[in-house]
Motif scaffolding. Structure first.
Motif, short mmCIF file in Angstrom:
data_model
loop_
_atom_site.label_atom_id
_atom_site.label_comp_id
_atom_site.label_asym_id
_atom_site.label_seq_id
_atom_site.Cartn_x
_atom_site.Cartn_y
_atom_site.Cartn_z
N UNK A 48 42.74 40.28 46.26
CA UNK A 48 43.68 41.31 45.45
C UNK A 48 43.45 41.31 44.86
N UNK A 49 42.66 42.83 43.80
CA UNK A 49 42.26 43.24 42.41
C UNK A 49 42.44 43.33 41.56
N UNK A 50 42.41 43.26 40.41
CA UNK A 50 43.31 43.19 39.30
C UNK A 50 41.58 43.40 38.00
N UNK A 51 42.34 44.64 38.07
CA UNK A 51 41.55 45.67 36.48
C UNK A 51 41.91 45.10 35.33
N UNK A 76 35.30 33.61 26.80
CA UNK A 76 34.68 33.00 27.60
C UNK A 76 34.91 34.86 28.55
N UNK A 77 34.95 35.95 28.15
CA UNK A 77 34.57 37.16 28.47
C UNK A 77 33.59 38.24 27.99
N UNK A 78 32.97 37.27 27.07
CA UNK A 78 31.73 37.81 26.40
C UNK A 78 32.35 38.53 25.23
N UNK A 79 33.45 39.40 24.85
CA UNK A 79 33.54 40.56 24.80
C UNK A 79 33.80 42.15 25.63
N UNK A 80 33.34 41.80 26.70
CA UNK A 80 33.81 42.91 28.06
C UNK A 80 34.94 43.56 27.59
N UNK A 81 34.48 44.63 27.70
CA UNK A 81 35.56 45.90 27.41
C UNK A 81 36.90 46.03 29.03
N UNK A 82 36.16 45.06 30.03
CA UNK A 82 36.97 45.58 31.13
C UNK A 82 36.21 44.59 32.20
N UNK A 83 37.37 43.59 32.92
CA UNK A 83 37.19 41.82 33.68
C UNK A 83 37.74 42.93 34.56
N UNK A 84 37.12 42.56 36.18
CA UNK A 84 37.93 42.23 37.62
C UNK A 84 38.02 41.48 37.66
N UNK A 85 39.63 40.96 37.70
CA UNK A 85 39.87 39.43 39.08
C UNK A 85 40.18 39.58 40.05
N UNK A 86 39.33 38.72 41.11
CA UNK A 86 39.32 38.92 41.79
C UNK A 86 40.87 37.78 42.55
N UNK A 87 41.66 37.69 42.96
CA UNK A 87 42.71 36.67 43.51
C UNK A 87 42.86 36.21 44.80
N UNK A 88 42.94 35.21 45.42
CA UNK A 88 43.34 34.82 46.63
C UNK A 88 44.68 34.74 47.40
N UNK A 89 44.75 35.43 48.29
CA UNK A 89 45.80 34.70 48.89
C UNK A 89 45.67 33.26 49.09
N UNK A 90 47.51 32.68 48.52
CA UNK A 90 47.04 30.53 48.84
C UNK A 90 46.79 30.38 50.38
N UNK A 142 48.95 39.86 39.23
CA UNK A 142 48.69 39.54 40.67
C UNK A 142 49.91 39.20 41.24
N UNK A 143 49.93 39.31 42.49
CA UNK A 143 50.97 39.03 43.76
C UNK A 143 51.05 37.34 43.85
N UNK A 144 52.71 37.39 43.85
CA UNK A 144 53.04 36.20 44.38
C UNK A 144 52.35 35.59 45.66
N UNK A 145 52.09 34.14 44.96
CA UNK A 145 51.10 33.58 46.60
C UNK A 145 49.76 34.01 46.62
N UNK A 146 49.37 34.78 45.29
CA UNK A 146 47.84 35.17 44.94
C UNK A 146 47.55 34.18 44.07
N UNK A 147 46.42 33.73 43.72
CA UNK A 147 45.68 33.07 42.26
C UNK A 147 44.17 33.47 42.13
#
Length: 177
Positions: A48-51, A76-90, A142-147
């Motif tokens: 799952x991707x989260x922008x 930890x994000x160095x002032x980036x204006x956009x962070x795209x998180x990648x989450x994975x199903x457990x 971030x959906x339940x069951x994902x981290x």
């Protein structure tokens, strides 16, 4: 830009300009590139991707990560204006494959960002605090069951984009024939 030129030019950026926005069209293109990555057994539903463009939420993640890592608070994000998180199903088909899948997605996004003239960095440590904070994961949708397992920060460097390096074999390599 050609693929090998984008690969040669890609460099981790740690000095983003927080006030220089990345267009929605460019973000969508970068996300689409990530979605073309190879995924183990083509189990696309396992990621799952989260922008995130919320400075307030990114600051909360910074605080949570500092606490989780038992270190001083920092960006930890160095002032980036956009962070795209990648989450994975457990529920994964093999131990650790979620990291390999996330790495493929992020690498595609970083190369696409570089090709579009967008500076970037692959982040792993920055998501450790987020992964341990259910309330923040919920805020991000971030959906339940994902981290969250990794992230890509994108934006424009304050010091300018890097110049292309010459491609070379810089890792220990052997050839078997």
């Amino acid at each position: 830009m050609q693929t090998l030129e984008s690969i040669a030019k890609r460099k981790s950026t740690r000095d983003f300009d927080p006030d220089k926005a990345v267009s929605n069209e460019t973000i969508d293109m970068i996300v689409k590139a990530g979605c073309q990555a190879p995924i183990g057994a083509n189990k696309r539903e396992s990621l799952h991707l989260t922008v995130c463009r919320s400075k307030a939420i990114l600051e909360e993640i910074n605080q949570s990560t500092a606490t989780a890592m038992q270190t001083e608070a920092r960006d930890f994000f160095y002032s980036a204006p956009v962070v795209i998180f990648v989450s994975a199903s457990q529920e994964q088909m093999a131990p650790g494959i979620e990291y390999a899948n996330a790495a493929c997605v992020i690498e595609n996004m970083l190369i696409a960002a570089t090709d579009a003239g967008i500076d970037n960095i692959y982040l792993w440590g920055a998501v450790q605090g987020l992964a341990k904070n259910k309330a923040l994961c919920d805020k991000l949708g971030i959906p339940n069951g994902f981290r969250p397992v990794s992230a890509a920060a994108i934006g424009y460097s304050r010091s300018g984009s890097p110049k292309a390096r010459e491609l070379s074999v810089s890792l220990e390599t052997n050839y078997v024939e």
